[in-house]
Design an enzyme around this catalytic site. Structure first.
Site, PDB file in Angstrom:
ATOM      1  N   ASP A   3       0.707  -1.340  -0.110  1.00 34.33           N
ATOM      2  CA  ASP A   3      -0.007   0.061   0.056  1.00 34.33           C
ATOM      3  C   ASP A   3       0.800   1.219  -0.071  1.00 34.33           C
ATOM      4  O   ASP A   3       1.986   1.240   0.691  1.00 34.33           O
ATOM      5  CB  ASP A   3      -1.035  -0.012   1.286  1.00 34.33           C
ATOM      6  CG  ASP A   3      -1.650   1.267   1.353  1.00 34.33           C
ATOM      7  OD1 ASP A   3      -2.643   1.325   0.590  1.00 34.33           O
ATOM      8  OD2 ASP A   3      -1.562   2.009   2.347  1.00 34.33           O
ATOM      9  N   GLU A  38       1.347  -0.463  -5.115  1.00 36.10           N
ATOM     10  CA  GLU A  38       0.193   0.521  -5.175  1.00 36.10           C
ATOM     11  C   GLU A  38       0.963   1.793  -5.561  1.00 36.10           C
ATOM     12  O   GLU A  38       1.397   2.443  -4.359  1.00 36.10           O
ATOM     13  CB  GLU A  38      -0.815   0.710  -4.222  1.00 36.10           C
ATOM     14  CG  GLU A  38      -1.796   1.792  -4.709  1.00 36.10           C
ATOM     15  CD  GLU A  38      -2.190   2.600  -3.624  1.00 36.10           C
ATOM     16  OE1 GLU A  38      -3.375   3.382  -3.566  1.00 36.10           O
ATOM     17  OE2 GLU A  38      -1.787   2.452  -2.392  1.00 36.10           O
TER      18      GLU A  38
END
Length: 633
Positions: free
Chosen positions: A314, A367
């Site tokens: 993330d 990401e």
């Protein structure tokens, strides 16, 4: 009198690796471990607290009294406190009481390496183990053949607390999910499921992205072995498991990692590098060797003990840039005068190298929302070493295009075609994720223009474009049946919508696309290579039609894709084709089983008429707001 017996699981080599930032199995040493010493059963505790002058274990067994069970500091300067406490067992609740030599501060902390935690809002760690009799030998033995970059990779993104609720609005347990979720994902023909963070977190509205228990699956849904059963059942069903992993920041909760031993131990001491202004959270000190060992050990832990097949990392962009979300004067350039965080880059390379060195058939997925170069390229050529990267540009441009009324799309065809100018600079995954269906953005269906029929046709068309575009796929739960409202983490998806034919049609189209993706090698064998894609015509903006070829290793298995982005049926639409033969329709988003109007093409032969720069062509009837996929034999 101290009731802790001297004992250690550490060797001198372990300590050397830890200090060098190269110990990637710290979960075998630090934390709480059920062991036997001289015939006595008990628990060995070890915690890193270099600025402490005293550390004791407090818990149920000693009425949470400081000093009753004081740990011993190691003599080697590692900052590790350790000891064996006989007579306590699995299920014991505990924390570390740390008396800092820094300003005489005292902290009471959960164990950073705990395998299990109390149910929030309670905050104690729980003595546990990671034992499970795995039954996924077949999956693990052939994982490298199913999880590679030249294989279908279609991911169903799930938030466990809101996928489905039980009667009384109760969370489903890991055990219940092992029946219901596994059956559903298998029915839908997804190849993988991705869980939004399941590591223990204190605050439900964070969706799990503010972690405290990095080594503990959240107790909201059951025990660690229950989560292992869920992973096991998914593997037995032939479904891979990806975890959202959050090494980018952590919350400042009193029992967490922040100010752990009275000093900035895990977080960077400079607020310009150690505090995240967007999320009001703390940022790891990626330049501190022991912190690197902690984080990389955590990544390895889930792949090792829980048989996880991939990690979606993330907020990588927030880690890579020193000026991320900071104004001028709020950040300090690196030693070369640049904005890149050199410690982060080094850490991510080390992490990826260790993951791929240690495990066959796994993937790490970044990401990363910027144009940072070579995110998914090997470290030996200067890349960060990830297996894949989210294609955020495709996601943004495609959703912007599809929300436009079809009459205006001819002016914006470049929104759809632009992604192909950079599609092969990385190994891209195409995400329609949870972030796209919250905070007033509407659901994916809610973005689609037109009357009811057109909205659903547009959604089917969007998904057809997504699955025939090069790259892996990711779809957030609810989007697969056309959830009407935005995602709400506090309630179940709107499963009642499947009582309606249009929503049922969306579910059918996703199932069909997943099966098409798995069945047709042209859609996956070269999905990250320019050799796997060829435009036929991207310039017919007047009619808002796109046509292209998807290619695999065998030219005879190539596919022709035609997309009509308007609700107008286009008859006798001629398209150049690469070779003579017969066209067979293998997918049509306008099929009546999907809620479409049933416009299709049967038994079509190519003509020796030059078109689109090719000697052969074919005349087609294009369905309204439809995508068709043909094989050529």
């Amino acid at each position: 009198m101290n009731k802790v017996q001297p004992h250690s699981l550490f060797t001198d080599f372990d300590i050397d690796l830890f200090k060098a930032g190269k110990h990637y199995r710290l979960y075998e040493k630090l934390g709480a471990h059920l062991i036997e010493v001289d015939g006595q059963k008990g628990v060995y505790f070890a915690v890193w607290a270099p600025s402490a002058k005293a550390v004791s274990v407090v818990g149920d067994f000693n009425y949470w009294l400081e000093g009753e069970h004081a740990l011993n500091v190691r003599w080697d300067g590692s900052g590790i406190w350790e000891g064996f406490i006989p007579g306590i067992d699995k299920g014991t609740k505990y924390k570390y009481k740390i008396h800092s030599s820094h300003n005489d501060i005292k902290t009471e902390k959960a164990d950073p390496f705990a395998f299990y935690c109390e149910m929030p809002p309670n905050t104690a760690s729980v003595v546990w183990d990671t034992k499970h009799t795995w039954k996924d030998t077949k999956w693990m033995g052939s994982r490298q053949d199913k999880n590679g970059l030249d294989k279908p990779y279609s991911v169903y993104e799930v938030h466990l607390g809101s996928w489905r609720r039980a009667e009384g609005d109760r969370f489903l347990s890991y055990i219940e999910l092992a029946d219901q979720l596994v059956a559903y994902v298998k029915e839908m023909a997804f190849t993988h499921v991705e869980f939004m963070p399941i590591m223990e977190y204190p605050y439900d509205p964070s969706w799990g992205y503010q972690l405290v228990g990095y080594f503990a699956p959240t107790s909201r849904f059951g025990k660690p072995e229950d989560f292992m059963m869920l992973v096991d059942k998914l593997h037995q069903a032939g479904i891979g498991v990806i975890l959202d992993w959050v090494p980018s920041h952590f919350p400042s909760d009193a029992h967490g990692l922040g100010f752990f031993d009275g000093t900035h131990l895990y977080e960077h001491p400079d607020i310009r590098k150690g505090y995240h202004p967007d999320w009001k959270s703390l940022i790891f000190n990626y330049g501190r060797n022991e912190v690197r060992s902690f984080l990389i050990s955590n990544a390895i832990f889930w792949l090792d003990r829980y048989h996880i097949d991939g990690l979606r990392v993330d907020a990588v962009a927030s880690m890579l840039y020193l000026d991320y979300s900071r104004n001028e004067g709020e950040w300090e350039p690196n030693i070369y005068g640049g904005r890149e965080n050199l410690d982060t880059i080094s850490f991510l390379k080390d992490m990826n190298e260790e993951v791929y060195r240690s495990f066959e058939g796994v993937q790490t997925i970044a990401e990363e929302s910027t144009s940072f170069p070579m995110v998914s390229r090997p470290t030996y050529i200067g890349g960060l070493g990830f297996g894949m990267k989210w294609m955020m540009g495709w996601m943004h441009d495609t959703l912007e295009y599809f929300k436009r009324e079809p009459v205006y799309r001819r002016h914006h065809q470049n929104d759809l075609t632009f992604s192909m100018t950079y599609a092969f600079t990385e190994n891209f995954m195409l995400p329609l994720s949870h972030d796209e269906v919250v905070y007033g953005k509407h659901s994916i269906l809610g973005r689609m223009p037109g009357d009811e029929w057109q909205r659903f046709a547009n959604l089917r068309l969007l998904y057809g474009c997504m699955f025939t575009h090069p790259g892996a796929k990711l779809l957030f739960m609810g989007s697969e049946f056309g959830q009407s409202s935005e995602w709400n983490f506090e309630q179940s998806l709107d499963w009642h919508l499947l009582d309606y034919d249009y929503h049922k049609g969306i579910k059918n189209v996703i199932t069909a696309l997943n099966k098409l993706y798995k069945k047709q090698p042209a859609l996956y064998e070269k999905q990250f290579s320019a050799d796997g894609f060829e435009w036929i015509n991207y310039g017919d903006s007047e009619n808002s039609v796109l046509s292209y070829i998807r290619k695999g290793n065998n030219p005879e298995e190539n596919l022709l894709v035609v997309c009509n982005m308007t609700p107008v049926i286009r008859e006798d639409y001629r398209i150049g084709v690469p070779s003579p033969g017969k066209l067979k329709e293998v997918f049509n988003s306008d099929d009546e089983q999907f809620g479409g109007s049933g416009v299709s093409n049967k038994k079509i032969k190519t003509d020796a008429i030059a078109w689109n720069g090719r000697e052969q062509s074919v005349s087609l009837t294009l369905p309204p707001l439809g995508v068709m996929v043909f094989s050529i034999k």
